[in-house]
Structures are given as structure tokens and as C-alpha cells.
Enzyme design. Structure first.
Site, PDB file in Angstrom:
ATOM      1  N   LYS A 108      46.581  26.079  50.852  1.00 18.92           N
ATOM      2  CA  LYS A 108      47.824  26.805  50.558  1.00 18.92           C
ATOM      3  C   LYS A 108      48.779  26.690  51.743  1.00 18.92           C
ATOM      4  O   LYS A 108      48.439  27.049  52.867  1.00 18.92           O
ATOM      5  CB  LYS A 108      47.528  28.283  50.274  1.00 18.92           C
ATOM      6  CG  LYS A 108      48.775  29.081  49.909  1.00 18.92           C
ATOM      7  CD  LYS A 108      48.423  30.448  49.373  1.00 18.92           C
ATOM      8  CE  LYS A 108      48.262  31.506  50.432  1.00 18.92           C
ATOM      9  NZ  LYS A 108      49.514  31.874  51.121  1.00 18.92           N
ATOM     10  N   ASP A 129      53.109  27.904  48.308  1.00 18.65           N
ATOM     11  CA  ASP A 129      53.294  29.340  48.068  1.00 18.65           C
ATOM     12  C   ASP A 129      54.640  29.787  48.654  1.00 18.65           C
ATOM     13  O   ASP A 129      54.687  30.374  49.732  1.00 18.65           O
ATOM     14  CB  ASP A 129      52.113  30.078  48.723  1.00 18.65           C
ATOM     15  CG  ASP A 129      52.204  31.587  48.632  1.00 18.65           C
ATOM     16  OD1 ASP A 129      52.952  32.099  47.771  1.00 18.65           O
ATOM     17  OD2 ASP A 129      51.518  32.259  49.428  1.00 18.65           O
ATOM     18  N   LYS A 131      57.052  31.330  46.520  1.00 18.83           N
ATOM     19  CA  LYS A 131      57.476  32.468  45.685  1.00 18.83           C
ATOM     20  C   LYS A 131      58.966  32.435  45.346  1.00 18.83           C
ATOM     21  O   LYS A 131      59.735  33.318  45.743  1.00 18.83           O
ATOM     22  CB  LYS A 131      57.143  33.798  46.388  1.00 18.83           C
ATOM     23  CG  LYS A 131      55.667  33.995  46.691  1.00 18.83           C
ATOM     24  CD  LYS A 131      55.394  35.361  47.316  1.00 18.83           C
ATOM     25  CE  LYS A 131      53.946  35.598  47.614  1.00 18.83           C
ATOM     26  NZ  LYS A 131      53.383  34.765  48.700  1.00 18.83           N
ATOM     27  N   ASP A 169      65.266  33.358  42.118  1.00 22.27           N
ATOM     28  CA  ASP A 169      66.705  33.124  42.208  1.00 22.27           C
ATOM     29  C   ASP A 169      67.231  32.934  40.787  1.00 22.27           C
ATOM     30  O   ASP A 169      66.477  33.131  39.829  1.00 22.27           O
ATOM     31  CB  ASP A 169      66.955  31.874  43.089  1.00 22.27           C
ATOM     32  CG  ASP A 169      68.299  31.935  43.810  1.00 22.27           C
ATOM     33  OD1 ASP A 169      69.303  32.310  43.163  1.00 22.27           O
ATOM     34  OD2 ASP A 169      68.348  31.622  45.008  1.00 22.27           O
ATOM     35  N   ASN A 209      69.011  28.261  37.299  1.00 27.95           N
ATOM     36  CA  ASN A 209      69.408  26.905  37.678  1.00 27.95           C
ATOM     37  C   ASN A 209      68.877  26.528  39.067  1.00 27.95           C
ATOM     38  O   ASN A 209      68.418  25.407  39.286  1.00 27.95           O
ATOM     39  CB  ASN A 209      70.940  26.813  37.630  1.00 27.95           C
ATOM     40  CG  ASN A 209      71.428  25.414  37.879  1.00 27.95           C
ATOM     41  OD1 ASN A 209      71.071  24.494  37.154  1.00 27.95           O
ATOM     42  ND2 ASN A 209      72.209  25.245  38.933  1.00 27.95           N
ATOM     43  N   THR A 238      50.958  42.794  46.408  1.00 29.34           N
ATOM     44  CA  THR A 238      49.878  43.762  46.649  1.00 29.34           C
ATOM     45  C   THR A 238      50.180  44.657  47.850  1.00 29.34           C
ATOM     46  O   THR A 238      49.515  45.668  48.050  1.00 29.34           O
ATOM     47  CB  THR A 238      48.519  43.060  46.857  1.00 29.34           C
ATOM     48  OG1 THR A 238      48.700  42.014  47.803  1.00 29.34           O
ATOM     49  CG2 THR A 238      47.990  42.492  45.566  1.00 29.34           C
ATOM     50  N   ARG A 249      36.859  38.514  51.116  1.00 30.04           N
ATOM     51  CA  ARG A 249      36.116  38.558  52.379  1.00 30.04           C
ATOM     52  C   ARG A 249      34.621  38.442  52.112  1.00 30.04           C
ATOM     53  O   ARG A 249      34.045  39.302  51.425  1.00 30.04           O
ATOM     54  CB  ARG A 249      36.378  39.883  53.122  1.00 30.04           C
ATOM     55  CG  ARG A 249      37.775  40.018  53.721  1.00 30.04           C
ATOM     56  CD  ARG A 249      37.991  39.018  54.844  1.00 30.04           C
ATOM     57  NE  ARG A 249      39.322  39.091  55.437  1.00 30.04           N
ATOM     58  CZ  ARG A 249      40.392  38.407  55.027  1.00 30.04           C
ATOM     59  NH1 ARG A 249      40.314  37.601  53.998  1.00 30.04           N
ATOM     60  NH2 ARG A 249      41.551  38.514  55.658  1.00 30.04           N
ATOM     61  N   GLY A 266      41.893  32.912  53.635  1.00 32.58           N
ATOM     62  CA  GLY A 266      42.544  32.478  54.870  1.00 32.58           C
ATOM     63  C   GLY A 266      41.656  32.639  56.074  1.00 32.58           C
ATOM     64  O   GLY A 266      40.779  31.815  56.351  1.00 32.58           O
ATOM     65  N   ARG A 267      41.867  33.727  56.802  1.00 37.62           N
ATOM     66  CA  ARG A 267      41.235  33.903  58.106  1.00 37.62           C
ATOM     67  C   ARG A 267      39.714  33.766  58.174  1.00 37.62           C
ATOM     68  O   ARG A 267      39.212  33.250  59.182  1.00 37.62           O
ATOM     69  CB  ARG A 267      41.723  35.218  58.727  1.00 37.62           C
ATOM     70  CG  ARG A 267      43.167  35.103  59.189  1.00 37.62           C
ATOM     71  CD  ARG A 267      43.832  36.419  59.368  1.00 37.62           C
ATOM     72  NE  ARG A 267      44.079  37.071  58.068  1.00 37.62           N
ATOM     73  CZ  ARG A 267      44.674  38.246  57.928  1.00 37.62           C
ATOM     74  NH1 ARG A 267      45.073  38.903  58.994  1.00 37.62           N
ATOM     75  NH2 ARG A 267      44.874  38.746  56.728  1.00 37.62           N
TER      76      ARG A 267
HETATM   77  O1  C5P Z   1      43.680  35.520  55.844  1.00 36.21           O
HETATM   78  P1  C5P Z   1      43.638  36.069  54.451  1.00 36.21           P
HETATM   79  O2  C5P Z   1      42.409  35.659  53.679  1.00 36.21           O
HETATM   80  O3  C5P Z   1      43.903  37.544  54.410  1.00 36.21           O
HETATM   81  O4  C5P Z   1      44.876  35.332  53.740  1.00 36.21           O
HETATM   82  C1  C5P Z   1      45.257  35.616  52.437  1.00 36.21           C
HETATM   83  C2  C5P Z   1      46.408  34.760  52.038  1.00 36.21           C
HETATM   84  O5  C5P Z   1      46.823  35.142  50.740  1.00 36.21           O
HETATM   85  C3  C5P Z   1      47.641  34.889  52.947  1.00 36.21           C
HETATM   86  O6  C5P Z   1      48.292  33.621  52.957  1.00 36.21           O
HETATM   87  C4  C5P Z   1      48.489  35.907  52.227  1.00 36.21           C
HETATM   88  O7  C5P Z   1      49.847  35.719  52.472  1.00 36.21           O
HETATM   89  C5  C5P Z   1      48.166  35.582  50.768  1.00 36.21           C
HETATM   90  N1  C5P Z   1      48.388  36.684  49.846  1.00 36.21           N
HETATM   91  C6  C5P Z   1      47.760  37.911  49.989  1.00 36.21           C
HETATM   92  N2  C5P Z   1      48.014  38.919  49.091  1.00 36.21           N
HETATM   93  C7  C5P Z   1      48.864  38.696  48.086  1.00 36.21           C
HETATM   94  C8  C5P Z   1      49.492  37.469  47.921  1.00 36.21           C
HETATM   95  C9  C5P Z   1      49.225  36.477  48.849  1.00 36.21           C
HETATM   96  O8  C5P Z   1      46.972  38.102  50.901  1.00 36.21           O
HETATM   97  N3  C5P Z   1      49.053  39.637  47.202  1.00 36.21           N
END
Ligand code: C5P
Length: 232
Positions: free
Chosen positions: A32, A59, A61, A64, A67, A123, A185, A214-215
Site C-alpha cells: 500500500k 491509497d 482516497k 472531489d 469529473n 475509523t 495486530r 503496516g508497522r
Molecule cells: O501500521 P499499521 O498496521 O497501523 O498501518 C495501518 C495502515 O492502514 C496505515 O497506512 C493507515 O493509514 C491505514 N488505515 C488505518 N485505518 C483506516 C484506514 C487506513 O489504519 N481506517
């Protein structure tokens, strides 16, 4: 399982991003690219990741007038993303124009149309904020479900949602609609700033089609080893 995992490249530089894609490409289905990386290094990063044989979820988002979003959707197809997203709150017409433009451009290029995913309610937003600041009368679940249905009716392929929201969305949109879920997680990972988390297995059991992680992967000392432990 691997194909369902999308690793979030929330980093600043191309070097950091490409080092992660090299390490993780055999363990995840896609990467992503979000606002941070995109705005730091530019659209060329999508092609560079794709050139390594990886899929990219862009991503950004979009939200607008129809067009403008149609023009952006067309450009994204040209970049080679396999998935991108728009805000469902932009309206059905905006979403329909994005779908049409993506279909047109993909046919022109002879490639598959990217999956187009709707963002319902962020969220990070509470029900009180939704009602008091944005002026929505509905409850949070009602608003998420209404926007998800609108996205489906406009021809989008799915929505981004927290695991908690999956049952509300499945109830109105059925099973033939993708749900992309962040807030994942594994039991061994720190929750960081995510408030409502589920494990990768729990997200799948709840009915998620793709997991954005992500992390736990990208900040791990050994991302490859972390990826192998996602399901443990
Ligand atoms: O590091 P982590 O697993 O928290 O990253 C989650 C990813 O998902 C980030 O890029 C965050 O911007 C994205 N995201 C989120 N919650 C959302 C929409 C997108 O955590 N509702």
C-alpha cells in the site's frame, strides 16, 4: 493467505520503500502506497514497485467532483495500481464516474481494471464527531452501512472497514463485495496508535478479504521473519 496481506509502506523515502518491498515481496500479496510516501516521492514509486513484480494499492482516497475524480482514476490505471480508493461520501455519481473512467482506460491499455474500494467513515472518527461536526443524523453503523451500500450500487468492488464494521457491511452488501481491513495486530505485536485491533486470523474469521498490515511488518527488526509469524 499470503495474497490477502497488503503491507502498508508508511515511510518517507523511495529507498526505504524499495528496501521493504524487496524484503517482503515473497511474503505478502501487495503493497500500500499512501499519502505520505506518494507526496514525498511522487507517482513514479507505483511503477518502481510494480517493476519488482509486486501489486500496489494506491491509497489516496479521492474525494472531489465527478469529473476530477474520473481524471484521477484514469491516471491511476495508467500507473499500474491493482487497487485504489475513493471516499464513498463523494456521492454515487462520483463513484460511478470513477468506475467508468477506470474501465475505459483499462480497456484502452488492454489491462484489468483495478479494484476500486470505497472509504466509508474514517475509523479515526467517533459517532459524536460524525453527528455533531459533520451533521449526520444516523448512528455510526447506519452511516457505514449506508455508504457501503451506495458504493456497491455505484459499481465499486468493495470498501475499507475496521474488523468491527464487517458484520454491518455484510448485512447490507452481502458476501460478493470486498472488505479491506486495517487495524491488524498479531498477538506478539505492539498495538501502537490503533485502538480496536484484531489478529490476522480473527480478521479472516470475521470475513475480511484483504488485511492491511503496516508497522508489525515494516517496523520489525527483521520484516521477513515478522511476515512468517503473522499467522502463528
Ligand atoms: O501500521 P499499521 O498496521 O497501523 O498501518 C495501518 C495502515 O492502514 C496505515 O497506512 C493507515 O493509514 C491505514 N488505515 C488505518 N485505518 C483506516 C484506514 C487506513 O489504519 N481506517
Amino acid at each position: 493467505m499470503k495474497e490477502k496481506v497488503i503491507a502498508a509502506l508508511d515511510v518517507e523515502t523511495e529507498e526505504q520503500a524499495l528496501s521493504l518491498t524487496k524484503k517482503l515481496k515473497d511474503y505478502v500479496g501487495a503493497f500500500k502506497v499512501g499519502l505520505q510516501l506518494y507526496n514525498n516521492v511522487g507517482p513514479g514509486i507505483v511503477k518502481k514497485i510494480a517493476d519488482q513484480g509486486c501489486k500496489v494499492f494506491l491509497d489516496l482516497k479521492f474525494h472531489d467532483i465527478p469529473n476530477t475524480v474520473a481524471g484521477a482514476a484514469e491516471a491511476v490505471v495508467g500507473l499500474g495500481a491493482f487497487m485504489f480508493n475513493v471516499h464513498a461520501a463523494g456521492g454515487k455519481k462520483m463513484m460511478q464516474e470513477a468506475v467508468k473512467a477506470a474501465q475505459r482506460k483499462a480497456a484502452q491499455l488492454g489491462i484489468a481494471k483495478p479494484l476500486i474500494i470505497g472509504v466509508t467513515v474514517l475509523t479515526s472518527m467517533t459517532e459524536a464527531e460524525l453527528q455533531q461536526e459533520i451533521g449526520i443524523q444516523k448512528t455510526l453503523p447506519e452511516q457505514v452501512a449506508a455508504l457501503a451500500l451506495s458504493a456497491k450500487e455505484a459499481g465499486l468492488d468493495g470498501v475499507v472497514a475496521s474488523a468491527q464494521e464487517i458484520p454491518w457491511i455484510r448485512e447490507v452488501c452481502g458476501t460478493d463485495f470486498l472488505i479491506v481491513t486495517p487495524g491488524i495486530r498479531p498477538t506478539w505485536a505492539a498495538s501502537d496508535d490503533q485502538a480496536r485491533i484484531v489478529t490476522p486470523q480473527q480478521a479472516l474469521d470475521l470475513g475480511a478479504d484483504y488485511l492491511v498490515i503496516g508497522r508489525p511488518l515494516t517496523a520489525a527488526a527483521d520484516p521477513r521473519e515478522a511476515a512468517q509469524r503473522l499467522w502463528g
